[in-house]
Design a protein around this motif. Sequence first.
Motif, mmCIF file in Angstrom:
data_model
loop_
_atom_site.group_PDB
_atom_site.id
_atom_site.type_symbol
_atom_site.label_atom_id
_atom_site.label_comp_id
_atom_site.label_asym_id
_atom_site.label_seq_id
_atom_site.Cartn_x
_atom_site.Cartn_y
_atom_site.Cartn_z
ATOM 1 N N ALA A 18 14.771 52.448 2.341
ATOM 2 C CA ALA A 18 14.261 52.196 3.930
ATOM 3 C C ALA A 18 15.488 51.642 4.581
ATOM 4 O O ALA A 18 15.495 51.470 5.891
ATOM 5 C CB ALA A 18 13.044 51.493 4.160
ATOM 6 N N GLY A 19 16.503 51.313 3.847
ATOM 7 C CA GLY A 19 17.791 50.552 4.759
ATOM 8 C C GLY A 19 18.319 51.206 5.480
ATOM 9 O O GLY A 19 18.210 52.781 5.576
ATOM 10 N N MET A 20 19.120 50.974 6.453
ATOM 11 C CA MET A 20 19.704 51.579 7.653
ATOM 12 C C MET A 20 20.993 52.485 7.305
ATOM 13 O O MET A 20 21.232 53.368 8.019
ATOM 14 C CB MET A 20 20.209 50.636 8.649
ATOM 15 C CG MET A 20 18.951 49.756 9.091
ATOM 16 S SD MET A 20 18.152 50.457 10.374
ATOM 17 C CE MET A 20 18.523 49.300 11.731
ATOM 18 N N THR A 22 24.128 51.508 7.126
ATOM 19 C CA THR A 22 25.296 51.349 8.255
ATOM 20 C C THR A 22 26.728 51.537 7.799
ATOM 21 O O THR A 22 27.688 51.783 8.418
ATOM 22 C CB THR A 22 25.347 49.889 8.980
ATOM 23 O OG1 THR A 22 25.199 48.763 8.151
ATOM 24 C CG2 THR A 22 23.981 49.760 9.780
ATOM 25 N N ARG A 23 26.854 51.300 6.530
ATOM 26 C CA ARG A 23 28.153 51.440 5.755
ATOM 27 C C ARG A 23 28.703 52.698 5.931
ATOM 28 O O ARG A 23 29.902 52.933 5.687
ATOM 29 C CB ARG A 23 28.257 50.742 4.605
ATOM 30 C CG ARG A 23 28.177 49.248 4.298
ATOM 31 C CD ARG A 23 28.050 48.650 2.954
ATOM 32 N NE ARG A 23 26.674 49.270 2.505
ATOM 33 C CZ ARG A 23 26.526 49.146 1.257
ATOM 34 N NH1 ARG A 23 27.157 48.786 0.211
ATOM 35 N NH2 ARG A 23 25.293 49.521 0.604
ATOM 36 N N LYS A 33 20.945 57.884 4.079
ATOM 37 C CA LYS A 33 22.128 57.930 2.891
ATOM 38 C C LYS A 33 21.832 58.347 1.486
ATOM 39 O O LYS A 33 22.731 58.805 0.848
ATOM 40 C CB LYS A 33 22.745 56.498 2.831
ATOM 41 C CG LYS A 33 21.714 55.455 2.134
ATOM 42 C CD LYS A 33 22.578 54.158 2.180
ATOM 43 C CE LYS A 33 21.641 52.899 1.843
ATOM 44 N NZ LYS A 33 22.153 51.618 1.510
ATOM 45 N N GLN A 110 8.081 51.505 5.255
ATOM 46 C CA GLN A 110 8.353 50.278 5.831
ATOM 47 C C GLN A 110 8.565 50.212 7.142
ATOM 48 O O GLN A 110 9.616 50.705 7.570
ATOM 49 C CB GLN A 110 9.565 49.547 4.800
ATOM 50 C CG GLN A 110 9.907 48.279 5.314
ATOM 51 C CD GLN A 110 11.271 47.938 4.915
ATOM 52 O OE1 GLN A 110 12.105 48.638 4.175
ATOM 53 N NE2 GLN A 110 11.460 46.457 4.559
ATOM 54 N N GLY A 115 14.215 43.973 5.084
ATOM 55 C CA GLY A 115 14.925 43.225 4.104
ATOM 56 C C GLY A 115 14.480 43.910 2.732
ATOM 57 O O GLY A 115 13.349 44.549 2.583
#
Length: 303
Positions: A18-20, A22-23, A33, A110, A115
Amino acid sequence: MIHSSLNPRTRKVVIPAAGMGTRFLPATKAMPKEMLPVVDEPAIQYVVAEAKAAGLDDVLMITGRGKRALEDHFDRVPALERSLELEGDFGKLQKIQDATNLGNIHFIRQIDALGLGHAVLCAQQHVGREPFAVLLGDDLIAEQEKLLERMIDVQQEKGGSVIALMKVPRANVSAYGVAAVSSVDGGPEDVVRVTDLVEKPEADQAPSNLAVIGRYVLDPTVFDILERTGPGRGNEIQLTDALQVLAEGEGEGFGVHAVVFSGKRYDTGDKLSYLKAVIELSSAREDLGPALRPWLKDFAAAL
Ligand code: UTP
């Protein structure tokens, strides 16, 4: 040999995705991603296949806004299957069916990306009170490595939780959770006891150069700790902070061991590591390697 007095064996796996990302912007502006192709399979498919190879076929994926493609990828597309069948393209048919034959995949959202610790907490109801594995959806371990099975064995034998550590150059420790460890009397060399954990420390304050990588086998006590873990580094609820409490505590469900891993691992959420994964995995493939390897040599020689 499996002994009857051992702890229950891990059956379920949680894959936080569920992370964004951004990298990897702008590629990840409208695409997860975890769907970035590593050769011709999205990164997430390698991770689910790794779980299945370790005998875990109850998968809970933690997704979020903009991550619908993850669900679609593991769903069937009957019209496409029919058309490949009519064309007699059974190779491709097999490839697309591989993704739908990876076991029972459940999805939960989420709602806010608070986090990794919070993402894991979202799995509490599905997991219940049994040990469970966590595999990060953008972390790729090469197919021939049996890291996850080894971690499950260690957890079953020792109880508590088990994490995976990898030696990284000191200058890079600030990108990882970092562990302080002590040796285990009479145990195999690659299994250590974790005495302390710090999330993304400065190089001169890190307790070691042993970095936490994206494989965990956790005792459900971690849920009780995460419920009372506030935001930490980066204002996110950190899994590392809950693991630190488990490492320092004693009693039922506490204690953290680690398997020190020295095989191949790629962080596909990091651009350089992603490129290495694509090059290494494609050059090892029978269909692409013979043409790619000589080209790579010429290319490298001309640099
Ligand atoms: P990362 O540290 O890679 O963060 O998360 P990120 O947001 O996904 O990516 P960047 O750093 O912005 O590029 C580690 C793992 O935790 C998951 C991610 O999907 C990844 O598998 N995660 C992180 C969640 O599921 N939820 C969160 O709120 C944060």
